[in-house]
Write an enzyme that holds these catalytic residues in place. Sequence first.
Site, PDB file in Angstrom:
ATOM      1  N   HIS A  66       0.844  -1.203   0.000  1.00 39.65           N
ATOM      2  CA  HIS A  66       0.000   0.000   0.000  1.00 39.65           C
ATOM      3  C   HIS A  66       0.876   1.249   0.000  1.00 39.65           C
ATOM      4  O   HIS A  66       0.682   2.166  -0.811  1.00 39.65           O
ATOM      5  CB  HIS A  66      -0.903  -0.037   1.232  1.00 39.65           C
ATOM      6  CG  HIS A  66      -1.687   1.216   1.468  1.00 39.65           C
ATOM      7  ND1 HIS A  66      -3.066   1.270   1.340  1.00 39.65           N
ATOM      8  CD2 HIS A  66      -1.310   2.473   1.852  1.00 39.65           C
ATOM      9  CE1 HIS A  66      -3.481   2.493   1.622  1.00 39.65           C
ATOM     10  NE2 HIS A  66      -2.435   3.235   1.943  1.00 39.65           N
ATOM     11  N   GLU A  67       1.839   1.286   0.900  1.00 39.91           N
ATOM     12  CA  GLU A  67       2.710   2.453   0.996  1.00 39.91           C
ATOM     13  C   GLU A  67       3.651   2.545  -0.205  1.00 39.91           C
ATOM     14  O   GLU A  67       3.976   3.643  -0.665  1.00 39.91           O
ATOM     15  CB  GLU A  67       3.515   2.403   2.300  1.00 39.91           C
ATOM     16  CG  GLU A  67       2.672   2.418   3.552  1.00 39.91           C
ATOM     17  CD  GLU A  67       1.756   3.635   3.615  1.00 39.91           C
ATOM     18  OE1 GLU A  67       2.141   4.703   3.103  1.00 39.91           O
ATOM     19  OE2 GLU A  67       0.654   3.526   4.173  1.00 39.91           O
ATOM     20  N   HIS A  70       1.882   4.326  -2.995  1.00 41.48           N
ATOM     21  CA  HIS A  70       1.945   5.781  -2.814  1.00 41.48           C
ATOM     22  C   HIS A  70       3.299   6.321  -3.294  1.00 41.48           C
ATOM     23  O   HIS A  70       3.365   7.294  -4.048  1.00 41.48           O
ATOM     24  CB  HIS A  70       1.800   6.146  -1.333  1.00 41.48           C
ATOM     25  CG  HIS A  70       0.406   6.082  -0.806  1.00 41.48           C
ATOM     26  ND1 HIS A  70      -0.655   6.703  -1.413  1.00 41.48           N
ATOM     27  CD2 HIS A  70      -0.090   5.491   0.327  1.00 41.48           C
ATOM     28  CE1 HIS A  70      -1.755   6.494  -0.703  1.00 41.48           C
ATOM     29  NE2 HIS A  70      -1.436   5.754   0.353  1.00 41.48           N
TER      30      HIS A  70
END
Length: 265
Positions: A66-67, A70
């Site tokens: 998820h990170e 980003h």
Amino acid sequence: MAGDRAGGGPLVLGVPRAAFRPSPVFLGLVALFVSSGFLTWQGVGNVRGNVFLFVVSGWLVSLCLHEYAHALVAFRAGDRSVAHQGYLTLNPLKYSHPLLSIALPVVVVLLGGIGLPGGAVWVDRHAIPGRLRHTLVSLAGPATNVVFTLVLVIAVRLAAGGGGPVQFWAAVALLAFLQLTASLLNLLPVPGLDGGNMIQPWLSPQYRRVYDLFAPYGFLLLFALLWNPRINGWFFGTVFAVGDALGLPPDLYGLGLDLVRFWQG
């Protein structure tokens, strides 16, 4: 969850290739996820302990990805600082607040069965031109959770009835449920969370100042909202409705939640 910050060998857009290599910490989490899943499938050792390791390591792997999403979108949009900060190595220890980013979400997963947004990569928003790119940076993380949700639900629906230990599929179903809650939580328009950060660039200067004032307290705002019985009921009603629409068996992820709490049985 993406934040904001001003910030030898072959190069990729001016950054050493080593900045893109998966860290030993991430590879260790993947190895733990695979090995605990194998032990759960084979029924070797303590079943509850294996399910616990499988779910927690799987959740942490998804948090890292998820990170990473980003950071990768931010890098492609013009922010090179994410590479120098180590965010493209998938190392969760590089996040700004390891306690809030890793420990708290895991505790909430175990006790509450909620995929709480975790992690924090700090993005230099001044290095990224255009409001749409800012929105895409914030959207990248929740989109990753949505993809995980769909992949895990498909796996459960196609394979759970075809054999294999129910404990394994219960753990997979629980991971799917956690990804579903994380997807919806991350898309809530709460200041400081991904959903709020998606709309922040499009606000008028006046509303953006108010948003920025509340953004550092995003987690507290989220907890306050979920503490309200009406909002809590609305949110989980939506989660259960979406889960039912996707065909995620509630009895299966309920069993997974029971198994992961190994200290209870």
